[in-house]
Design a protein around this motif. Structure first.
Motif: not given
Length: 52
Positions: A15-16, A23-24, A36-38, A46-47
Motif C-alpha cells: 500500500c502506498l 493481496t489481490w 494502489k491502496f489497501c 494517500g490522496a
C-alpha cells in the motif's frame, strides 16, 4: 478439490499510504494494475498526503 487458486498464490502489492502488503481481490480483477491502496481509509489518507 475446489477450483481456483490458493490464497498463498495470489499476487500482492504494498500500500502506498501505510506500506502494508495487501493481496489481490476478485473485485479488483479488471483493475489490478491501477490499485494502489489497501483500503478506502488509506486511499483518502494517500490522496490527502499527495495534495499537500
Amino acid at each position: 478439490m475446489p477450483n481456483g487458486v490458493h490464497k498463498s498464490n495470489l499476487p500482492t502489492k504494498d500500500c502506498l499510504a501505510c506500506g502494508r502488503p495487501f493481496t489481490w481481490r476478485k473485485k479488483w480483477e479488471r483493475d489490478w494494475d491501477n490499485v494502489k491502496f489497501c483500503s478506502d481509509a488509506c486511499r483518502k489518507k494517500g490522496a490527502a498526503k499527495s495534495a499537500t
